[in-house]
Every structure is written in structure tokens, then in C-alpha cells.
Scaffold this motif. Structure first.
Motif: not given
Lengths: 339, 339, 339, 339
Positions: C113-129, C153-160
Motif C-alpha cells: 500500500s502507499i502512504l501519501m504525503h500530498r497536502t498542497l503538493a507542488a504538482d497540484l499547484q500548477l496553474d493556468v499561467s 489550480p492544477s485542474r484548470e491548468a490541465a483543462l487549459k
């Protein structure tokens, strides 16, 4: 001998710190708020009212706070300017932050409540960078409103101001000003109120307010005498405990206590009395009056406010308070408010 | 006469409050962290280390903190249980909250730094509802770690514990434990450190830590004597100011001061000494030792920790410290750490 | 005729978008994670692994992502540079944002199994800019990892990026890459997966992943044929549905379907196969191979990865995959992975 | 042949989704807002106005939204109930969440602006769990207001409703309803507007609204014909593009376009016209009218609203619109609004 002495060289008599907001009061009253269609806009917020009260009494007044960068923030600042209050330390909140609003519901002459719109209100965005040591040093009295402690970053701004007042010999008056809706939990209230109350020079609060402040300190609610002993023991010079229509008592560091009752008036509303009381009390202390005379003056201002239809707008001049006292005593007797 | 006295009827000698975390130290050291591939996992966090230190010294130890509800939180609790530390008041964070992690970078024997992973770390989620009055009442000493004040809700939890300790006669030792990365701004540090320092009985900190604590109180950095006078003036009984390799001084409420230097050892790392020092100091005070003997014991523990490759794992027994002191004195002379 | 055609003039063959992270795998395995003391650091994150896989296969690869501005972020970028991957569009997160970490628990060869440490992880801070139209225009294929859709904001970055790929004729490969811990609720997963799946050209996912994507579209789980018809109907050219050890099926826009089974290997771990599969599949498509040969190649890469102790580190070259296929066929027969 | 057909068996004609709010309009107008003292409270919010408009036109109307759990929320629901609008799917926000407020500043008959109080407004707290498939299935038309896409969780609630409408054959009308203050950045606007516009059946917007929606799709602003082709190409049946006083054009899936101008009226304010237009347009479509007649009816309703002092309060009945058209044509000629 005066309980409190003030540095006469200071530019400002009083600088309140905390919220300046807007109250919307319905015109078409005596019905549920959802049915009211017309509202009148008033300046609101306890420290804002105290500032206006003291300015009307002829004192030099400043203010530490934060307002929205829009027409409502401008309304606050314009109001203050008209009353001669210094607005140089009223900061502007960043875009998107709104001024706190209160909508009063007046179901009947004796039943009223308030609908708060205070999510991320501008006043609670005051932060430590807005607190200027020189400004605090320029005041005889810093009034800290308890509501400024309810949330960060305003909480830390107020605590920084407290620390700087202590360093610079500015007298701190703590107006507990308890607004339950602003707080997360009862422990936080007790923690932050008692932090300030422990190092202030003057505390103003109702019996209920002392109870919430003392919650982690006692196993059962204290008596007024016990509360007074506690807070005077921490170094306060005056501890005022209010009991609404039953009157209020000021306990002083010399071991005395003084009790005063309200003047008999027909109440137009249930709010505003406390702010009239606080501003007139500070006025009397600044004037170097006896505590007894000061309390009578404060009680008169409170009664006048309760009888008036508005708060800041209705703050009286010293002459008006004196005339009110004279008229009341003529009608009800000299000792009307004294035990 | 002892500076501090303790209630002998209390179940726990010491209950530290604050963070328990994990340190990952590289095995393949002396290179930048990005190049290290293998890491060893250790218990970390100053109050956790102090807890282990005191348990190894034979004291009855509890802990107030919050850990992640996962294998890493279990690692902390298992570690504590093995050392006989009571874990009944270590709360579990809600799902999604991780334990704080520290990754040590060891560039060379004298250059090291730490990469923190502490966003919303479990220890800082401790909240007022996790603080139990009876538990605090059951301790002779409550150790408050300054880092617990860095963020809400842990900040309020620590302040509540402080208030309850005061109410119940639990001695409060304030370990300033300054970690810049945890804080928003310098004002907040000064505000909250000084709030605790004002009502504790014992303060432990480096010169730099006193400086950040006193920032809003002074116009220029204070001397040790000035700082000691200030904090003793607020009611502390012992004020310890540390100067790293130059040694430390304990100022006591009776107006005396005592200075001690580190034992000469070859440092394996630059961390852990403070926690060894704190736990041994509290041990000596609990034993009722002279301040001088207590400080020597604390200095010995600190030196042993600095020379050891790990922190909590390396916390020594009282016998080991005594043996260390004896050996050092045999080699370097009886007065090696005393001025 | 090829299902998908690519613009040969484009500089990059493939640009994956999404997370690059670190996996810490215990050295002292076959016990609960809390007992493991030593860990080895690996590059992790599905799109990062796919990038490395394609680079090892000789393709020109870029990356769109965000890493922490510290040694761990540098580890990612150094790793990519060594493999010849362009890092010009890997943004740095602001201070205080950490790289996502995964700690693998290996209880036994078959239980992990995997123990995640991903609170506010850098990859999910990717943003539209962070999303650059020219960069997307320079790629034959943009790989969107489903996990990049989990949070703003990663979601919107990916959608952009998706919108810009559509505008500029970049083929979009959607790797569903479902990680439940990243998401708020099942509706959001279904909403955002289906938004991307509706306008991509190639979808890669397990049966479970199609089920979560189709959750708001169907009353009962669909069959592979139904799912394929749905997503091909929205305009995809290839829909790959995986069934773990039972093999996978590629449905193509011309109405055909192709099934392939895994090569028989001894699994060293349960992860990494999907990333090997994806990179080898894209390689075959870029090479213009038959679907059947492409799938066999993808299956071989997946099997090699599952048999290897690591992921990115173990990504094979084309020659190695070919040698593996040859050896496997020699041992098990030519049609070993074909139905 | 009708552009759009509706399932006659459905209980509700139209269910708008989005914000219902309160507008406070000053009574003492033609001065800056900070000087206005008296305000009148009105129902506000584009989808709320459309709901009222359709109810006044005799249609069976529901609503999907979220209001504050206080007197202002009750005001909204009471208003809807009085107009016969179903409120069974208006959810209550949790305590502490306030209704969105708009304060109108009317500097002169031609200059007005709005001061928004919408931080964490109740309508934007609508979440996926508030969206009920059966309710959406019970409607002929679901109107999605673009502002509902501005923030999570309302964004996902709207997207879930869109997905369920698609699954259940409910016609989706997308009213772009662009409010810049609600959005983080221009990319997000373009992303979410185009996601909805790509799968709706009817789009209503101004030229500016199409421009912000198409921002990531085009290198230069499109013409109306280009925009219409694009959105019809994605499957819409009707694309309406508005040019304020210059009139509006409806482009239909059969390749035709129809243009209509406003009726000549004296504007009392600059708002409300769009909501009158939208409700009357949907009414005409539901009645199966010709596009031309429908547009004329919509234009008449828009003109009536612009000439009225309020919005929802002033929504006209079908008879009133017909009478208005008749009177206008008598005065200005039969073809007054047609090109």
C-alpha cells in the motif's frame, strides 16, 4: 487621587482599535426581517461608535482599523472626518474584501436581533503591518475592542498594539465587546480575552462578559467582587462590571467600588448604550473627574443613547449630557442613579 | 533553597506539549540532499525528544500532541510506548493530515540544513478540545514548545494548556524552540513567545531566541542580564540563556546566575544538544539538585547528544551521563565546564 | 491505416502534463511501514515515469509540471536532464510548497500500500499561467494525467492545456491514472474525467477507471464494448481498457479491437506496469506500427517493469524490450500474449 | 420545424440553476453610493429573475440553488413561493454563510455600478450533493447560469447538473451571465464557459460574453457568424448573440439567422433586460412559436424590464407583453424591431 493618569504631552486622547462597520436598520419595523423592504444605513461597530462619542465630547481621537476599498469604506472615513477623527491609520483592505454589515431585525419594541454579514469582514483583516508604534505612542489611551481578537490576522494586530502600548506607556482600556458569532469556540474567547485583560489598565464589560473571559480560570462563575479582585490583581486600575438595567459598578485599584444605575428613560432600542457609556467614562477619566461623577456621566450618556433611534449619529456633546443629567435630577431627584 | 518546587503527589513528572515528528537522515552523507538516495527514519521534534530524554532518565512522562492516523503516527506512539511514555493524550489527526517530516541535508561535518515538509502538519492541528484539565493537573511540569504557538489551532491549544497549568499549579517550562519556517512574521513570534514567557516559571532559549521574543519590547537587543531581569520580573523562577559552544547561563529568581560550558566532544551533528540539555535540566530540578550540579548534568547530556549520530535514540540514562561526566573530568579536570 | 497520425514537423514527440514526485521505498521490507527504518528515494509520479520511459525509448520528450523550489524539486529536474527530457516548462512552486511524497508499505510480496504525503503538493499547484500555447503546439502528443484534474489550480491548468491542444492539433492522450486519495468526491471524478475523455484522442485506463469516469452517465457499469463505443463516439481514435493480469484491449475508431495478455514474469511489485505500458504504447503509435505490434510492445514493457525493483529507474530501451519479447517468445511460444 | 423540441410529459417547464440573491437599490439616487442613506431590498440574481419571469408567463418553474439559513434566505423562498415557483431544491447553506448582496450605485440616469458583497456567497456553496437526478429529469429545460461556474463547489454542482441533463434528455440553455468580479482569471472563464457551451442546446450571451468564452479558441475575436458556426457545430440548436441597443441575432441549427432590435423605450436602469429577454425567449420556444415571433416577444420583455424600476418585481405576464407589443407597433409600425 486619580486611578489613572495620562501623559498630557500626547497628541491623541484616545485611539480605539477595531471594527468600523455599517448597520442597516429597517424603516418598516415591527415585523420579521424578511418582510422589511426599506433600510437606513448607519455607521456601526463598537469602537467606531466610541470614537465618535469621544469626538463629540471634544476629545482628540484617532482610529486603528481596516475598511473596504470601496464606497462603504469611504462612507466610514467620510463620517469620521466630519467628526474630526483622524483617519491616517485606517487601512484599506485588498480588493474583494467587504465591509462587515449588520442588518437589524426589530420584531417589536422589546424584541430585536441582528443578522450579521461578516465573512472575511474588512475589520478582521487588520494585520500586524498596519500597527504603527509611533501612532500608539501618540495616544493617552488605546481602546482595544474584544471583537478584534476573534480572528487572525486582526487578533495579532490587536496583540501587537497591546504590546506596543505597554512598551510606550499608553493606557490600555479593554472593552470586552463580546459578539459570539465572531468566535470559533468558548476556549478561544477565554484565552484571548484573559490575555488582554491581564495586561490592560481598565476593563469594561458585562457580568456575562467577565464570565466568558474567566471560563478557564474558575470552576464556577465568580461574583463581581471576585472578578474585580482578580483583574485588579493583574494590575488593572479600574474594573467596570455592568448589569444592564440593574446598573454598573466600578472597582478601583485602591480597593473602593462605586455603583451607578441607569437614568430612567424610554428605550427606543437595546443597543448603543454601552458605547455611549464607554466614551463618556473615558471622557470623565481624561478630565480627571471623580469616579462617581464620571460614572454618572457615563450612565447619562448610555441612557441617552438607548433612548435615541441611532448610535453614532446620536452621540451627545458634553453640554447635552450635562443638560440631560440636570433635567433628570430635576424630575427624579439628585440621587436618582446613585445607590 | 530550590528555585522551583514541585507537588510530589502528582502522577507525572513532566508532560511536554507539542510536535512529535519524523526525521529522515541520509545515509550517503556529505553531498547535496538531491543526490542522497538512502535515508534512515528517526523520531524527531523537540518536545518528543525531551519526553524520551526524561523517560530514559527514569522520570514518569506523558505527552500532549497530535499525530497522523497512519503508520507514521503509529511509529511515534510505538516509540513512546517502548520508552514507557504515556500516550493517552496523543490525539489522532483527521484523515488527509500527515505527520511533519524533516529531511536533513549534511553537506559536510560542519554544514547541514533541514528540508521541512510541514504543510498542515499533524502536530499543528492539536486543538483546544484535545487539552484536558485533569491531565495537566496530573503533572509536576508542563513543557510548552514554542513551535506549538506558530499556527492555529495548535496555538490556542498551547495557550489553553498554559492557562490550565496556571490555574492548577503545574509548573510551566517554556522551551522557546524557535523554527523560523513555521511562522508568518516576526511580530507574531514576538507576540506569542512573550505571552507565554510572561507567565511561565522557567524559560529555556538561546540568545537569538530571547531576541526574537523581545523584539516588540526593546529598541535594541538586550544583554543576558537585561533579559533575565525582564523575564524574572514577570515571575519566572529560572531563566536559561544559551550561547552554543560558548556555554549557557541560568539566572534565578534569587538574583544569582550560574554559567556552564559544554564538555569538549567531537560533534557528529549540530542538532539534539538542546533537547538533551532540556531533559537533563528538568531532571536535576525535579531531583532537587543544586542549580550548578543541574547545569553540569544538562551540559553533559547536551554534549553526549551532539556527539551521537541520532537524537531520541541516543538519549542517555542518568548513569550514562554520570559516567560521561566522570570520564570527562578525569581527562580535562574537575572544573572543565564551570567558569 | 494508422488510427492516429502525427505532425512530423513538431519538435517534441510527447509532453506529459502532471505530477513528478518522489517515492520512498523501504529497504527493510515485508513488515509494516511503521517498523521500516531505511528508505530509498526514487522518482515517482505516473506522467514523470511515462516521460522517462519515452526518453529511454529514444523519443524527444518535454514535461509540463510544477516542483518544489528545493532539493527535492532539483532531484526531479536533475533526473529528467540526465535522461534528456526538456525541463523548460517545469515551474517552481512558491516557498512553503513541498513536493508530493509517497511511502510504500510492502507487507509481503503480494500485499503493498502507499502512504501519501500530498497536502498542497507542488504538482497540484500548477496553474493556468504555467501553460504555454507554443509549448503545447510544439508537441505531437500531450499526455494528460487524470490526477492533475483532482484539485484547483492544477485542474484548470490541465483543462487549459487540453483546450490549447485541441486548438493547435496536438493529439491528446488521456491517462486516467486514478488515485482516490486526491479527490473530494465521486461526482467530481466523473465530471472531470469525462470532460477530458470527451475531447481526447486516446484514452488509457483500467476497467475500474472507466467505471468511475462513467458514473454519472450510466445506471449500471458498462461492458468494455459499451465503454469503447461511448468514448469512440465522442471522437477518440483509440480506447484502451486494461484488466490487470487478464490483459488489455484496444478498441479503435475503425471498429476493430485487439487484445493482449501480459508476458509471464515474476512480479517484484504491483506498480509501474501501467507507466511502462503507456510509454511503450505511445512509442509504437509514434513509430506508426500496427496496433497489434504496439500492444505487444506495451505489454512487454509493462511486464518488465512489474518484474523490476523500481519504476523510472527501470524504464527499458527499445532494444531491451525487443530482446525481452524475443526471449519470452522463445520460451513460451510466439503467441504467448495474443489471444 | 422547431429548432428545439421538449418532452411534454415532464412536470417542470424550466428549472434555472444558480444564484438567488438580494439587490439593495438606493432610494436617494443620483449621488455616490457612500452618500446614499436609504435602500430598498429586491430579489436579485439572473437565474432567480428568469425563474420569476417564466412563472409570471404561466410556466411551471423550479429552481436549483442554495440560500442562507436566515431571514434573507427566507425572503428568497417566500418570494418564489408567492410566484408559484417550486422551492423543493433550494438548499440551505450552513451557519455562517451569507446570501450574496449587491448594492447599486446610481450616479445619474446613465451611470451606474454595483458594489458586490459576495465573499463565500450562499449560491456558490451549492455542491454536487445538492444536485438530484430525478429533479433534472423532471424538467423540459435546465437553465445554467454562467456565474454558477465561477467557483467550487458550485462549479462542480453545475457541471454535474449538466451531465445529468445530457443523460436524461433535458434541454440545456446556457445563459452566459458574465460577472467579472466572481472569477479568478480569464483562462478559467474561457475554460468553464466553453465546457458548458460545447454540450448545451441553446446559448444566450452578448458579443463580449462570446469573446471571453472563445478566448482560448481563437487568435482574434470572432464575428457573430463565426461564433454561431462554432457553437452550432458543437451541437447547439440555437445560438443567440446580443449587441445591447443594436439588437440581437438568433442563429439556428438549420443555418438560418434572425435579427431583432429593442423596442424604443425610456430606460429607467441598465439591468434586468437580459433576464426578461431570456425568460420570454424560453417561453416562446416552449410554446412552439416561430423563432421570429419568439424573438420579438423576448425583445418586448427586455424593453419592458429596462423601462421598469425593478427586475423580478416587474416581470410581466404574457398578456402584458402582448399588449406592450401591440401598443408599440401601433405607435412605431409593425416592423419596428425587425430588420
Amino acid at each position: 487621587m486619580a486611578c489613572l493618569t495620562f501623559d498630557p504631552s500626547r497628541e491623541f486622547d484616545v485611539i480605539p482599535l477595531g471594527r468600523a462597520a455599517i448597520d442597516f436598520n429597517p424603516v418598516d419595523i415591527n415585523q420579521p426581517l424578511e418582510k422589511c423592504r426599506t433600510f437606513t444605513k448607519y455607521l456601526g461597530g463598537s469602537p467606531a461608535n466610541i470614537a465618535v462619542g469621544l469626538a463629540r465630547l471634544g476629545k482628540k481621537v484617532g482610529f486603528i482599523g481596516k475598511v473596504s476599498d470601496d464606497q462603504f469604506g469611504k462612507f466610514i472615513k467620510d463620517f469620521f472626518v466630519r467628526d474630526g477623527i483622524d483617519i491616517s491609520h485606517i487601512a484599506l483592505a485588498k480588493a474583494g474584501i467587504s465591509l462587515g454589515l449588520s442588518f437589524t431585525e426589530i420584531l417589536s419594541p422589546t424584541e430585536s436581533s441582528i443578522l450579521m454579514h461578516r465573512t472575511l469582514a474588512a475589520d478582521l483583516q487588520l494585520d500586524v503591518s498596519d500597527i504603527n508604534a509611533d501612532y500608539i505612542k501618540s495616544a493617552k489611551i488605546l481602546v482595544i475592542s474584544g471583537t478584534s481578537l476573534a480572528e487572525s490576522p486582526s487578533r495579532e494586530a490587536a496583540l501587537k498594539a497591546l504590546e506596543l502600548a505597554r512598551k510606550n506607556g499608553t493606557v490600555v482600556a479593554f472593552d470586552i465587546d463580546y459578539r459570539p458569532y465572531s468566535w470559533n469556540n468558548a476556549d478561544e474567547i477565554a484565552i484571548y480575552y484573559s490575555l488582554v485583560g491581564r495586561t490592560s489598565s481598565l476593563i469594561l464589560g458585562s457580568r456575562e462578559e467577565y464570565d466568558v473571559m474567566e471560563r478557564l480560570m474558575v470552576d464556577a462563575p465568580a461574583t463581581d467582587a471576585q472578578s474585580a479582585a482578580r483583574w485588579l490583581g493583574f494590575g488593572n486600575r479600574i474594573v467596570v462590571i455592568k448589569h444592564g438595567k440593574q446598573g454598573s459598578t466600578a472597582f478601583t485599584a485602591d480597593g473602593n467600588s462605586y455603583r451607578v444605575k441607569p437614568f430612567p428613560v424610554t428605550a427606543a432600542k437595546s443597543t448603543g448604550g454601552g458605547d455611549g457609556y464607554a466614551s463618556a467614562l473615558l471622557y470623565g477619566l481624561l478630565e480627571g473627574w471623580d469616579i462617581v461623577d464620571t460614572l454618572e456621566f457615563a450612565s447619562a450618556s448610555a441612557s441617552m443613547l438607548v433612548a435615541a433611534p441611532s448610535c453614532a449619529d446620536a452621540m451627545p456633546s458634553a453640554a447635552a449630557i450635562e443638560a440631560f443629567i440636570k433635567a433628570e435630577k430635576a424630575e427624579y431627584g439628585e440621587a436618582i442613579v446613585r445607590d
